[in-house]
Design a protein around this motif. Sequence first.
Motif, mmCIF file in Angstrom:
data_model
loop_
_atom_site.group_PDB
_atom_site.id
_atom_site.type_symbol
_atom_site.label_atom_id
_atom_site.label_comp_id
_atom_site.label_asym_id
_atom_site.label_seq_id
_atom_site.Cartn_x
_atom_site.Cartn_y
_atom_site.Cartn_z
ATOM 1 N N ASP A 89 -81.705 40.213 72.043
ATOM 2 C CA ASP A 89 -80.745 40.702 73.029
ATOM 3 C C ASP A 89 -79.435 39.922 72.975
ATOM 4 O OD1 ASP A 89 -82.483 42.637 73.882
ATOM 5 O OD2 ASP A 89 -83.282 41.445 75.540
ATOM 6 N N ALA A 90 -79.525 38.611 72.826
ATOM 7 C CA ALA A 90 -78.321 37.778 72.826
ATOM 8 C C ALA A 90 -77.689 37.642 71.452
ATOM 9 C CB ALA A 90 -78.654 36.384 73.369
ATOM 10 N N GLY A 91 -78.479 37.820 70.396
ATOM 11 C CA GLY A 91 -77.963 37.496 69.064
ATOM 12 C C GLY A 91 -77.749 38.652 68.124
ATOM 13 N N ASN A 92 -78.077 39.902 68.539
ATOM 14 C CA ASN A 92 -78.057 40.982 67.552
ATOM 15 C C ASN A 92 -76.650 41.365 67.117
ATOM 16 O OD1 ASN A 92 -77.260 43.872 68.793
ATOM 17 N ND2 ASN A 92 -78.300 42.687 70.370
ATOM 18 N N VAL A 93 -75.646 41.240 67.987
ATOM 19 C CA VAL A 93 -74.275 41.550 67.570
ATOM 20 C C VAL A 93 -73.803 40.535 66.536
ATOM 21 C CG1 VAL A 93 -71.874 41.688 68.335
ATOM 22 C CG2 VAL A 93 -73.684 42.732 69.704
ATOM 23 N N ALA A 94 -74.049 39.252 66.802
ATOM 24 C CA ALA A 94 -73.667 38.214 65.840
ATOM 25 C C ALA A 94 -74.436 38.352 64.533
ATOM 26 C CB ALA A 94 -73.899 36.834 66.451
ATOM 27 N N TYR A 95 -75.665 38.822 64.624
ATOM 28 C CA TYR A 95 -76.493 38.973 63.417
ATOM 29 C C TYR A 95 -75.958 40.041 62.472
ATOM 30 C CZ TYR A 95 -80.260 40.972 60.633
ATOM 31 O OH TYR A 95 -80.988 41.499 59.605
ATOM 32 N N TRP A 130 -78.559 32.645 58.280
ATOM 33 C CA TRP A 130 -77.857 33.498 59.232
ATOM 34 C C TRP A 130 -78.823 34.111 60.249
ATOM 35 C CZ3 TRP A 130 -72.734 33.815 59.867
ATOM 36 C CH2 TRP A 130 -72.242 34.818 60.703
ATOM 37 N N ILE A 131 -79.986 34.546 59.774
ATOM 38 C CA ILE A 131 -80.984 35.113 60.682
ATOM 39 C C ILE A 131 -81.433 34.066 61.699
ATOM 40 C CG2 ILE A 131 -83.336 36.023 60.824
ATOM 41 C CD1 ILE A 131 -82.842 37.357 58.109
ATOM 42 N N GLN A 132 -81.712 32.869 61.214
ATOM 43 C CA GLN A 132 -82.164 31.810 62.111
ATOM 44 C C GLN A 132 -81.061 31.408 63.082
ATOM 45 O OE1 GLN A 132 -85.237 30.712 62.503
ATOM 46 N NE2 GLN A 132 -84.522 29.424 64.194
ATOM 47 N N ARG A 133 -79.835 31.370 62.603
ATOM 48 C CA ARG A 133 -78.694 30.962 63.436
ATOM 49 C C ARG A 133 -78.428 31.944 64.570
ATOM 50 N NH1 ARG A 133 -73.350 32.580 63.233
ATOM 51 N NH2 ARG A 133 -71.792 31.075 63.952
ATOM 52 N N THR A 134 -78.659 33.225 64.307
ATOM 53 C CA THR A 134 -78.325 34.252 65.294
ATOM 54 C C THR A 134 -79.550 34.698 66.093
ATOM 55 O OG1 THR A 134 -78.544 35.947 63.559
ATOM 56 C CG2 THR A 134 -76.323 35.091 64.006
ATOM 57 N N ASN A 186 -65.694 42.632 60.996
ATOM 58 C CA ASN A 186 -65.694 41.990 62.313
ATOM 59 C C ASN A 186 -66.520 42.798 63.309
ATOM 60 O OD1 ASN A 186 -64.998 40.328 64.517
ATOM 61 N ND2 ASN A 186 -63.260 41.642 65.017
ATOM 62 N N ASP A 187 -67.693 42.298 63.633
ATOM 63 C CA ASP A 187 -68.570 42.902 64.639
ATOM 64 C C ASP A 187 -68.757 44.410 64.458
ATOM 65 O OD1 ASP A 187 -68.974 40.461 65.833
ATOM 66 O OD2 ASP A 187 -67.409 40.730 67.341
ATOM 67 N N PRO A 188 -69.306 44.838 63.326
ATOM 68 C CA PRO A 188 -69.488 46.276 63.094
ATOM 69 C C PRO A 188 -70.401 46.950 64.107
ATOM 70 C CG PRO A 188 -70.646 44.973 61.435
ATOM 71 C CD PRO A 188 -69.760 44.024 62.185
ATOM 72 N N ALA A 189 -71.335 46.195 64.695
ATOM 73 C CA ALA A 189 -72.234 46.797 65.692
ATOM 74 C C ALA A 189 -71.487 47.186 66.958
ATOM 75 C CB ALA A 189 -73.364 45.824 66.027
ATOM 76 N N ILE A 190 -70.318 46.597 67.189
ATOM 77 C CA ILE A 190 -69.520 46.917 68.368
ATOM 78 C C ILE A 190 -68.509 48.022 68.068
ATOM 79 C CG2 ILE A 190 -67.719 46.031 69.919
ATOM 80 C CD1 ILE A 190 -69.167 43.379 69.946
ATOM 81 N N TRP A 191 -67.865 47.967 66.909
ATOM 82 C CA TRP A 191 -66.730 48.837 66.631
ATOM 83 C C TRP A 191 -67.112 50.187 66.045
ATOM 84 C CZ3 TRP A 191 -62.328 47.948 68.867
ATOM 85 C CH2 TRP A 191 -61.980 46.649 69.227
ATOM 86 N N ALA A 192 -68.268 50.299 65.426
ATOM 87 C CA ALA A 192 -68.659 51.583 64.831
ATOM 88 C C ALA A 192 -68.822 52.637 65.910
ATOM 89 C CB ALA A 192 -69.952 51.426 64.037
#
Length: 363
Positions: free
Chosen positions: A184-190, A173-177, A122-128
């Motif tokens: 800037d807006a999609g890198n956490v979801a990516y 997934w890349i296209q979706r995020t 779950n959102d590793p870019a935020i929690w790490a």
Amino acid sequence: MSTPVGRVEGWDLLRGLCALMVAGYHLLYWLGLAQLPTFGTYGVYLFFVLSGASLAYSYDPAKLLRAGAMARFLATRWLRLAPLYVLLCAVFIGMLWAVQGTLVDRLPQRLLLNVTFAFGANDPAIWALLVGGWSLGIEAVLYLAFPVLAWLAAAPRWRRIAFAVLVALQAWWIQRTLGAHGWDAGNVAYHQVPAFAAYFFAGCMAGAQRRARGADWPWWVGAATWAALVALLLALIPVNPGDELLGVRGFVLAAACMATVWVSGRIVVPLRLRKLAAVAGDITYGTYLLHPILLFGLFWFVVPVEGLSTLQRWCVLAAVGAASVALAWASERWFERPVRRWGRARLAARPLPRQSEAASMSS
């Protein structure tokens, strides 16, 4: 559970190159010297391919289905990632306390997620807690799927289908995020498992092939492949961050990473370079984790980057890079490896056979 195989020197050398690429990208960017996003992005992605390759080479997936084998596998992988990571998390928390006078927000929850690497779900870019830690969380999730992925990689009937499905998932997934929202807006979801499973599975296929066929290609093929990869990464640097993942550029670079690992596993490294290969493999994980801590420590407690001339910044880059490599080597030799051996000897009633260091990452 694991097969007594030796190290794959071609993969060790490539690991070391990846660690230097990622560290170089970060240091150049943070010091305001240059921006090489392709090196940072695909240096990490190569780790995913190498991780899948090393594991598929070292482990028999059928044996992982035996009672208790999967738990032992996961404990072994935790022992590979956790000692240095947890230590540096504590160091980083202490550094933030010394600089800001406050603790990280939601610290108990963050510590639990980081010690277990459960943040990968779950959102590793935020929690790490550490720079680059997000990739280790995603790896931990992929370890759970490894027996199935390794079995598919070794099955001629299914591996092409599985690979096609995972590549399609990754592209979607890349296209979706990123494609729909920008970096800037999609890198956490990516930064989630679907964006990297195809890399890991490509590595599993390379590892299964290396296990079945061995190495029989001359050394110069690997050297030429690594040089070509570096040239490609330089040639395809985008203007905007994140664009290295999109369109034809993203397809070409992703394919190049997978092909590079496949070639690196097939080359025969000369005896005179095997010690260098072992060192390159040993310093990979530590260099990946240590260089941000050293640079931040320098900036926060010694001298701010704003007060440095261009020449001084290059000197800092060289010093931090060299110190990261030296400390990584010392950590592997005198801290991480002894902890792994101690832990593995206690995972079962009798000491475990010494597992190949080829299963090491390093992410």
